[in-house]
Design a protein around this motif. Structure first.
Motif, PDB file in Angstrom:
ATOM      1  N   MET A   1     -34.581 -12.206 -12.680  1.00  0.00           N
ATOM      2  CA  MET A   1     -35.229 -11.749 -12.516  1.00  0.00           C
ATOM      3  C   MET A   1     -36.350 -10.818 -13.555  1.00  0.00           C
ATOM      4  N   ASN A   2     -37.550 -11.243 -13.562  1.00  0.00           N
ATOM      5  CA  ASN A   2     -38.292 -10.174 -14.542  1.00  0.00           C
ATOM      6  C   ASN A   2     -39.130  -9.079 -13.527  1.00  0.00           C
ATOM      7  N   ALA A   3     -39.623  -8.046 -14.571  1.00  0.00           N
ATOM      8  CA  ALA A   3     -40.498  -6.857 -13.643  1.00  0.00           C
ATOM      9  C   ALA A   3     -41.595  -7.078 -13.123  1.00  0.00           C
ATOM     10  N   ASP A   4     -41.503  -8.429 -13.004  1.00  0.00           N
ATOM     11  CA  ASP A   4     -42.938  -8.707 -11.946  1.00  0.00           C
ATOM     12  C   ASP A   4     -42.346  -8.847 -10.905  1.00  0.00           C
ATOM     13  N   LYS A   5     -41.576  -9.753 -10.635  1.00  0.00           N
ATOM     14  CA  LYS A   5     -41.021 -10.569  -9.334  1.00  0.00           C
ATOM     15  C   LYS A   5     -40.395  -8.788  -8.346  1.00  0.00           C
ATOM     16  N   LEU A   6     -39.519  -8.456  -9.807  1.00  0.00           N
ATOM     17  CA  LEU A   6     -39.366  -7.359  -8.628  1.00  0.00           C
ATOM     18  C   LEU A   6     -40.267  -6.943  -8.543  1.00  0.00           C
ATOM     19  N   ARG A   7     -41.056  -5.586  -9.257  1.00  0.00           N
ATOM     20  CA  ARG A   7     -41.759  -4.869  -8.374  1.00  0.00           C
ATOM     21  C   ARG A   7     -42.909  -5.648  -7.325  1.00  0.00           C
ATOM     22  N   GLU A   8     -43.042  -7.163  -7.205  1.00  0.00           N
ATOM     23  CA  GLU A   8     -44.231  -8.261  -5.680  1.00  0.00           C
ATOM     24  C   GLU A   8     -42.596  -7.908  -4.680  1.00  0.00           C
ATOM     25  N   ILE A   9     -41.529  -8.542  -5.210  1.00  0.00           N
ATOM     26  CA  ILE A   9     -40.525  -7.787  -3.482  1.00  0.00           C
ATOM     27  C   ILE A   9     -40.395  -6.282  -3.072  1.00  0.00           C
ATOM     28  N   LEU A  10     -40.821  -5.888  -4.214  1.00  0.00           N
ATOM     29  CA  LEU A  10     -40.572  -3.588  -3.815  1.00  0.00           C
ATOM     30  C   LEU A  10     -41.444  -3.308  -2.757  1.00  0.00           C
ATOM     31  N   ARG A  11     -42.921  -3.887  -3.694  1.00  0.00           N
ATOM     32  CA  ARG A  11     -44.285  -4.133  -2.738  1.00  0.00           C
ATOM     33  C   ARG A  11     -44.184  -4.585  -1.682  1.00  0.00           C
ATOM     34  N   GLU A  13     -40.972  -5.831   0.697  1.00  0.00           N
ATOM     35  CA  GLU A  13     -40.365  -5.755   1.175  1.00  0.00           C
ATOM     36  C   GLU A  13     -40.454  -3.966   1.488  1.00  0.00           C
ATOM     37  N   TYR A  14     -40.976  -3.755   0.946  1.00  0.00           N
ATOM     38  CA  TYR A  14     -40.604  -2.198   1.558  1.00  0.00           C
ATOM     39  C   TYR A  14     -41.933  -0.716   0.891  1.00  0.00           C
ATOM     40  N   GLY A  15     -43.127  -1.680   0.622  1.00  0.00           N
ATOM     41  CA  GLY A  15     -44.212  -0.877   0.906  1.00  0.00           C
ATOM     42  C   GLY A  15     -44.300  -0.005  -0.428  1.00  0.00           C
ATOM     43  N   ILE A  16     -43.591   0.030  -1.259  1.00  0.00           N
ATOM     44  CA  ILE A  16     -43.747   0.702  -2.936  1.00  0.00           C
ATOM     45  C   ILE A  16     -44.388   0.093  -4.338  1.00  0.00           C
ATOM     46  N   ARG A  17     -45.024   0.195  -4.190  1.00  0.00           N
ATOM     47  CA  ARG A  17     -46.363  -0.403  -4.889  1.00  0.00           C
ATOM     48  C   ARG A  17     -46.465   0.193  -6.317  1.00  0.00           C
ATOM     49  N   SER A  18     -45.825   2.112  -6.695  1.00  0.00           N
ATOM     50  CA  SER A  18     -46.093   3.000  -8.359  1.00  0.00           C
ATOM     51  C   SER A  18     -44.674   2.623  -8.278  1.00  0.00           C
ATOM     52  N   ASP A  19     -43.426   2.633  -9.977  1.00  0.00           N
ATOM     53  CA  ASP A  19     -43.409   4.207 -10.690  1.00  0.00           C
ATOM     54  C   ASP A  19     -42.312   4.992  -9.472  1.00  0.00           C
ATOM     55  N   GLU A  20     -43.630   6.131  -9.108  1.00  0.00           N
ATOM     56  CA  GLU A  20     -43.493   7.340  -8.367  1.00  0.00           C
ATOM     57  C   GLU A  20     -43.141   7.076  -7.066  1.00  0.00           C
ATOM     58  N   GLU A  21     -43.583   5.885  -6.185  1.00  0.00           N
ATOM     59  CA  GLU A  21     -43.239   6.077  -4.822  1.00  0.00           C
ATOM     60  C   GLU A  21     -41.474   5.183  -5.265  1.00  0.00           C
ATOM     61  N   LEU A  22     -41.277   4.371  -6.105  1.00  0.00           N
ATOM     62  CA  LEU A  22     -39.243   4.355  -5.945  1.00  0.00           C
ATOM     63  C   LEU A  22     -38.777   5.239  -6.715  1.00  0.00           C
TER      64      LEU A  22
END
Length: 53
Positions: A1-11, A13-22
């Motif tokens: 899994m690449n970083a872009d796919k993980l960011r999409e899942i976080l966005r 599934e969890y509404g996390i849209r930035s590094d700060e939110e993570l």
């Protein structure tokens, strides 16, 4: 899994849209007990340095 796919899942599934939110979400997490994964499991007939005593 690449970083872009993980960011999409976080966005999605969890509404996390930035590094700060993570980082904020990780800080709010309860501690994780990993004892189950670090404790040796004794098996009949199997010996190792910890079970030979």
């Amino acid at each position: 899994m690449n970083a872009d796919k993980l960011r999409e899942i976080l966005r999605i599934e969890y509404g996390i849209r930035s590094d700060e939110e993570l980082y904020d979400a990780v800080e709010r997490m309860e501690p994780l007990n990993i004892g189950l994964f670090t404790t040796p499991i004794k098996q009949k007939g199997v010996r190792n340095a910890r079970t030979e005593k």
